[in-house]
Write a protein that holds these residues in place. Structure first.
Motif, PDB file in Angstrom:
ATOM      1  N   ALA A 382      24.532  65.368  18.402  1.00  0.00           N
ATOM      2  CA  ALA A 382      25.583  66.292  18.833  1.00  0.00           C
ATOM      3  C   ALA A 382      26.875  66.036  18.071  1.00  0.00           C
ATOM      4  O   ALA A 382      27.602  66.984  17.723  1.00  0.00           O
ATOM      5  CB  ALA A 382      25.823  66.137  20.337  1.00  0.00           C
ATOM      6  N   GLY A 383      27.170  64.773  17.775  1.00  0.00           N
ATOM      7  CA  GLY A 383      28.348  64.454  16.980  1.00  0.00           C
ATOM      8  C   GLY A 383      28.253  65.000  15.573  1.00  0.00           C
ATOM      9  O   GLY A 383      29.246  65.490  15.010  1.00  0.00           O
ATOM     10  N   VAL A 384      27.065  64.945  14.993  1.00  0.00           N
ATOM     11  CA  VAL A 384      26.870  65.505  13.652  1.00  0.00           C
ATOM     12  C   VAL A 384      27.048  67.024  13.687  1.00  0.00           C
ATOM     13  O   VAL A 384      27.656  67.612  12.777  1.00  0.00           O
ATOM     14  CB  VAL A 384      25.480  65.133  13.102  1.00  0.00           C
ATOM     15  N   LEU A 385      26.531  67.661  14.737  1.00  0.00           N
ATOM     16  CA  LEU A 385      26.719  69.111  14.871  1.00  0.00           C
ATOM     17  C   LEU A 385      28.193  69.451  15.000  1.00  0.00           C
ATOM     18  O   LEU A 385      28.675  70.428  14.410  1.00  0.00           O
ATOM     19  CB  LEU A 385      25.948  69.628  16.083  1.00  0.00           C
ATOM     20  N   LEU A 386      28.939  68.650  15.759  1.00  0.00           N
ATOM     21  CA  LEU A 386      30.377  68.878  15.893  1.00  0.00           C
ATOM     22  C   LEU A 386      31.065  68.741  14.543  1.00  0.00           C
ATOM     23  O   LEU A 386      31.913  69.586  14.180  1.00  0.00           O
ATOM     24  CB  LEU A 386      30.969  67.884  16.890  1.00  0.00           C
ATOM     25  N   PHE A 387      30.712  67.710  13.793  1.00  0.00           N
ATOM     26  CA  PHE A 387      31.317  67.543  12.468  1.00  0.00           C
ATOM     27  C   PHE A 387      30.995  68.726  11.564  1.00  0.00           C
ATOM     28  O   PHE A 387      31.872  69.239  10.850  1.00  0.00           O
ATOM     29  CB  PHE A 387      30.827  66.249  11.823  1.00  0.00           C
ATOM     30  N   ALA A 388      29.736  69.164  11.572  1.00  0.00           N
ATOM     31  CA  ALA A 388      29.346  70.308  10.741  1.00  0.00           C
ATOM     32  C   ALA A 388      30.116  71.554  11.143  1.00  0.00           C
ATOM     33  O   ALA A 388      30.545  72.339  10.290  1.00  0.00           O
ATOM     34  CB  ALA A 388      27.845  70.545  10.855  1.00  0.00           C
ATOM     35  N   GLY A 389      30.303  71.751  12.449  1.00  0.00           N
ATOM     36  CA  GLY A 389      31.065  72.902  12.918  1.00  0.00           C
ATOM     37  C   GLY A 389      32.518  72.823  12.493  1.00  0.00           C
ATOM     38  O   GLY A 389      33.112  73.828  12.063  1.00  0.00           O
ATOM     39  N   LEU A 390      33.121  71.638  12.593  1.00  0.00           N
ATOM     40  CA  LEU A 390      34.513  71.470  12.190  1.00  0.00           C
ATOM     41  C   LEU A 390      34.677  71.658  10.686  1.00  0.00           C
ATOM     42  O   LEU A 390      35.673  72.238  10.221  1.00  0.00           O
ATOM     43  CB  LEU A 390      35.011  70.085  12.602  1.00  0.00           C
ATOM     44  N   ALA A 391      33.717  71.185   9.905  1.00  0.00           N
ATOM     45  CA  ALA A 391      33.766  71.410   8.457  1.00  0.00           C
ATOM     46  C   ALA A 391      33.646  72.899   8.149  1.00  0.00           C
ATOM     47  O   ALA A 391      34.315  73.421   7.251  1.00  0.00           O
ATOM     48  CB  ALA A 391      32.660  70.629   7.761  1.00  0.00           C
ATOM     49  N   SER A 392      32.798  73.591   8.908  1.00  0.00           N
ATOM     50  CA  SER A 392      32.607  75.021   8.692  1.00  0.00           C
ATOM     51  C   SER A 392      33.884  75.811   8.966  1.00  0.00           C
ATOM     52  O   SER A 392      34.162  76.811   8.305  1.00  0.00           O
ATOM     53  CB  SER A 392      31.466  75.538   9.578  1.00  0.00           C
ATOM     54  N   LEU A 393      34.688  75.368   9.935  1.00  0.00           N
ATOM     55  CA  LEU A 393      35.941  76.071  10.220  1.00  0.00           C
ATOM     56  C   LEU A 393      37.096  75.550   9.364  1.00  0.00           C
ATOM     57  O   LEU A 393      38.256  75.908   9.584  1.00  0.00           O
ATOM     58  CB  LEU A 393      36.288  75.993  11.708  1.00  0.00           C
ATOM     59  N   ALA A 394      36.778  74.689   8.380  1.00  0.00           N
ATOM     60  CA  ALA A 394      37.756  74.189   7.398  1.00  0.00           C
ATOM     61  C   ALA A 394      38.818  73.319   8.047  1.00  0.00           C
ATOM     62  O   ALA A 394      40.018  73.491   7.822  1.00  0.00           O
ATOM     63  CB  ALA A 394      38.394  75.344   6.640  1.00  0.00           C
ATOM     64  N   LEU A 395      38.393  72.351   8.839  1.00  0.00           N
ATOM     65  CA  LEU A 395      39.326  71.401   9.432  1.00  0.00           C
ATOM     66  C   LEU A 395      39.946  70.541   8.329  1.00  0.00           C
ATOM     67  O   LEU A 395      39.248  70.083   7.431  1.00  0.00           O
ATOM     68  CB  LEU A 395      38.591  70.508  10.432  1.00  0.00           C
ATOM     69  N   PRO A 396      41.268  70.307   8.362  1.00  0.00           N
ATOM     70  CA  PRO A 396      41.885  69.407   7.373  1.00  0.00           C
ATOM     71  C   PRO A 396      41.199  68.048   7.365  1.00  0.00           C
ATOM     72  O   PRO A 396      40.898  67.475   8.404  1.00  0.00           O
ATOM     73  CB  PRO A 396      43.333  69.302   7.864  1.00  0.00           C
ATOM     74  N   GLY A 397      40.957  67.549   6.166  1.00  0.00           N
ATOM     75  CA  GLY A 397      40.207  66.314   6.005  1.00  0.00           C
ATOM     76  C   GLY A 397      38.775  66.546   5.604  1.00  0.00           C
ATOM     77  O   GLY A 397      38.083  65.610   5.192  1.00  0.00           O
ATOM     78  N   THR A 398      38.315  67.793   5.711  1.00  0.00           N
ATOM     79  CA  THR A 398      36.980  68.157   5.231  1.00  0.00           C
ATOM     80  C   THR A 398      37.129  69.026   3.985  1.00  0.00           C
ATOM     81  O   THR A 398      38.151  69.687   3.784  1.00  0.00           O
ATOM     82  CB  THR A 398      36.174  68.905   6.301  1.00  0.00           C
ATOM     83  N   ALA A 399      36.097  69.032   3.162  1.00  0.00           N
ATOM     84  CA  ALA A 399      36.172  69.707   1.865  1.00  0.00           C
ATOM     85  C   ALA A 399      36.506  71.196   1.953  1.00  0.00           C
ATOM     86  O   ALA A 399      37.297  71.698   1.148  1.00  0.00           O
ATOM     87  CB  ALA A 399      34.861  69.497   1.108  1.00  0.00           C
ATOM     88  N   PRO A 400      35.929  71.971   2.904  1.00  0.00           N
ATOM     89  CA  PRO A 400      36.254  73.402   2.940  1.00  0.00           C
ATOM     90  C   PRO A 400      37.737  73.700   3.143  1.00  0.00           C
ATOM     91  O   PRO A 400      38.216  74.767   2.732  1.00  0.00           O
ATOM     92  CB  PRO A 400      35.415  73.910   4.120  1.00  0.00           C
ATOM     93  N   PHE A 401      38.484  72.786   3.760  1.00  0.00           N
ATOM     94  CA  PHE A 401      39.920  73.028   3.958  1.00  0.00           C
ATOM     95  C   PHE A 401      40.632  73.167   2.623  1.00  0.00           C
ATOM     96  O   PHE A 401      41.487  74.047   2.443  1.00  0.00           O
ATOM     97  CB  PHE A 401      40.551  71.889   4.768  1.00  0.00           C
ATOM     98  N   VAL A 402      40.296  72.295   1.666  1.00  0.00           N
ATOM     99  CA  VAL A 402      40.960  72.328   0.360  1.00  0.00           C
ATOM    100  C   VAL A 402      40.726  73.666  -0.322  1.00  0.00           C
ATOM    101  O   VAL A 402      41.656  74.310  -0.824  1.00  0.00           O
ATOM    102  CB  VAL A 402      40.466  71.172  -0.532  1.00  0.00           C
ATOM    103  N   SER A 403      39.465  74.109  -0.339  1.00  0.00           N
ATOM    104  CA  SER A 403      39.137  75.356  -1.021  1.00  0.00           C
ATOM    105  C   SER A 403      39.747  76.558  -0.305  1.00  0.00           C
ATOM    106  O   SER A 403      40.268  77.476  -0.953  1.00  0.00           O
ATOM    107  CB  SER A 403      37.623  75.508  -1.137  1.00  0.00           C
ATOM    108  N   GLU A 404      39.712  76.562   1.014  1.00  0.00           N
ATOM    109  CA  GLU A 404      40.286  77.680   1.761  1.00  0.00           C
ATOM    110  C   GLU A 404      41.799  77.739   1.564  1.00  0.00           C
ATOM    111  O   GLU A 404      42.381  78.827   1.415  1.00  0.00           O
ATOM    112  CB  GLU A 404      39.949  77.538   3.246  1.00  0.00           C
ATOM    113  N   PHE A 405      42.454  76.586   1.536  1.00  0.00           N
ATOM    114  CA  PHE A 405      43.891  76.532   1.307  1.00  0.00           C
ATOM    115  C   PHE A 405      44.238  77.082  -0.082  1.00  0.00           C
ATOM    116  O   PHE A 405      45.184  77.869  -0.235  1.00  0.00           O
ATOM    117  CB  PHE A 405      44.388  75.099   1.463  1.00  0.00           C
ATOM    118  N   LEU A 406      43.476  76.677  -1.098  1.00  0.00           N
ATOM    119  CA  LEU A 406      43.733  77.171  -2.452  1.00  0.00           C
ATOM    120  C   LEU A 406      43.549  78.679  -2.540  1.00  0.00           C
ATOM    121  O   LEU A 406      44.335  79.375  -3.188  1.00  0.00           O
ATOM    122  CB  LEU A 406      42.804  76.469  -3.445  1.00  0.00           C
TER     123      LEU A 406
END
Length: 516
Positions: A382-406
């Motif tokens: 469940a923790g891994v699913l939470l992390f995957a979900g947070l990465a998907s919404l581009a939480l700061p500190g995860t890679a998608p945040f950088v790309s979405e910000f740019l």
């Protein structure tokens, strides 16, 4: 080292592996899995060596190879990679062994109880890797089109033979949509050969773009764009993806959405923009509108989904909207963000699909309503699913945040309205990602889950090995994306020059509050 035929060997290696695995007797499923996994690791090692050999700041296209194919058409087996292609090849090489390991126990039997061939499934995964590498490595327009169409075949059989209850419908819909889109591109490929000097060589065609009539170029652009918009998919060409993503095995869906769909956005960057610069500028407003609509529309549909894999598929359509505005904003920041988004989305959505697949395999159901409180039985998963979900919404500190910000900051500098509307998609992303986690793993425990032995088993060692590299990459690229950006940025700058676009200058603020 760059004289070594990296791309030719890299393209053929998975094909040879697919043939070897396909020839293994059906009774030797474990052997087939092992060979497929080791073969995919060999591809990964070769790709890493190629990454190291790539000269940042050197020639735009490197590792150039060309072999005779159809002399009368000037069609050749020509391969070359710029920074954009290189990062996508690395994404393929990383995801394929992860998917093979994640799918280790997923294909022995179908939902109706019928036995399925394990060697065939893993051979199809390697065959799919072969076509994906080929489409990103091709530097001949006709060769690119050939890979573009051939890559449908292994995925069609993966969905149709190894997917869920609606697999046959989803496979046919996926194939027909992509095939029809490909026919539009075929018409443009033929037209480009006629008006471009009877050649399919990408470099020669780029040199001849100024000799193409403006109206002709717009029609040719449209043929390519429709094919790429279907493949991506952009709104309103997206309707095949929820069915295909929902019916495909979770691992194959991770490759479908994580990599194959990027062929569409890659094709726009590689072919539409350099070959038809004026047409790209002319169609840009319409493309931006479609991208923004896709962000909001798909996010709203994702919130209401009761099927886990269809939900993840809709989130991907929304994410492709961000990539679309990044491409057609025509700034280096937004373009670099769009390419980085392609990589980060592949990692985040691949992880999300794989973890969802782990839950579906345990529950034997992909319906959100069949879960509830699963985190009490599987806290680590469940923790891994939470992390995957947070990465998907581009939480700061995860890679998608950088790309979405740019993407957003690069778009805001030239198209403020589109950037502001797209920002609403971030709020909706939080809604569907957290809603997914809450309805699946949080809240009151569904009593039916306690009666299922598999649901009482938390993440296994094999599953930890599957998710660990994706989690590490999402965190690493969230804090230190520079190595990837340094590879991407020169190729994006060259593409912007092809289109005839330059970045806007800085705005200075004068004393009276105005700007100049």
């Amino acid at each position: 080292m760059t004289d070594f035929p990296f791309l030719g060997i890299l393209t053929l290696l998975p094909l040879v592996g697919a043939i070897v695995v396909a020839l293994i007797p059906r009774r030797n499923g474990e052997l087939a899995k092992t060979i497929a996994f080791v073969w995919s690791l060999a591809v990964l090692v070769l790709t890493i060596v190629m990454w190291v050999a790539f000269k940042v700041g050197g020639d735009r296209f490197q590792f150039h190879e060309s072999y005779a194919w159809i002399p009368s058409w000037d069609a050749r087996f020509t391969f070359a990679a710029d920074g954009i292609a290189l990062v996508m090849l690395m994404l393929i090489a990383v995801l394929t062994p992860v998917v093979i390991l994640a799918s280790w126990h997923d294909v022995e039997s179908s939902p109706d109880g019928a036995k399925r061939s394990v060697p065939t499934y893993f051979a199809l995964l390697l065959a799919f890797e072969f076509t994906m590498i080929g489409v990103f490595a091709a530097a001949d327009v006709f060769l690119f089109y050939a890979f573009f169409e051939v890559m449908l075949i292994p995925m069609y059989f993966i969905i149709g033979s190894f997917g869920g209850p609606r697999r046959q419908y989803a496979a046919v819909k996926f194939f027909l949509y992509s095939l029809v889109g490909g026919l539009f591109m075929l018409a443009s490929v033929i037209g480009l050969w006629v008006v471009g000097g009877h050649t399919f060589d990408f470099a020669k065609l780029v040199e001849s773009v100024n000799s193409i009539d403006q109206n002709t170029a717009r029609w040719l652009f449209l043929g390519f764009f429709v094919a790429f918009a279907v493949k991506a998919p952009f709104f309103p060409f997206h309707t095949w993806l929820p069915d295909a993503g929902g019916a495909a095995p979770a691992g194959a869906a991770a490759l479908l959405v994580g990599v194959m769909d990027k062929v569409g956005t890659f094709g726009i960057l590689r072919y539409c923009l350099p070959l038809f610069p004026e047409a790209s500028r002319w169609f840009a407003p319409a493309a931006l509108v479609l991208a923004v609509i896709g962000i909001i529309y798909a996010a709203l549909l994702a919130v209401g989904q009761n099927d886990l894999k269809r939900l993840v598929s809709y989130t991907s359509i929304a994410h492709f909207g961000f990539i679309g505005i990044g491409i057609f904003a025509f700034t280096t920041q937004a373009g670099t963000g769009a390419v980085l988004y392609m990589v980060n989305h592949g990692l985040a959505t691949g992880l999300l699909f794989i973890v969802v697949g782990m839950y579906v395999a345990r529950r034997k159901s992909s319906l959100v309503s069949d879960f509830g409180g699963a985190g009490k039985l599987t806290p680590v998963l469940a923790g891994v699913l939470l992390f995957a979900g947070l990465a998907s919404l581009a939480l700061p500190g995860t890679a998608p945040f950088v790309s979405e910000f740019l993407v957003l900051i690069g778009t805001f500098s030239v198209h403020k309205a589109y950037a502001v509307i797209a920002t609403a998609g971030i709020i909706l992303a939080a809604a569907y990602a957290l809603w997914l986690v809450q309805r699946t793993t949080q809240g009151t425990l569904n009593p039916a889950l306690e009666e299922i032995p598999a649901m009482r088993k938390d993440i296994t060692l094999r599953e930890k090995v599957v998710v660990a590299p994706l989690i590490l990459l999402l965190i690493l690229l969230g804090f230190y994306p520079k190595p990837v950006i340094d590879v991407i940025n020169p190729a994006v700058q060259a593409t912007m020059q092809d289109v005839g676009k330059t970045d806007p200058g800085p705005t200075s603020v004068v004393a009276n509050g105005g700007a100049r």
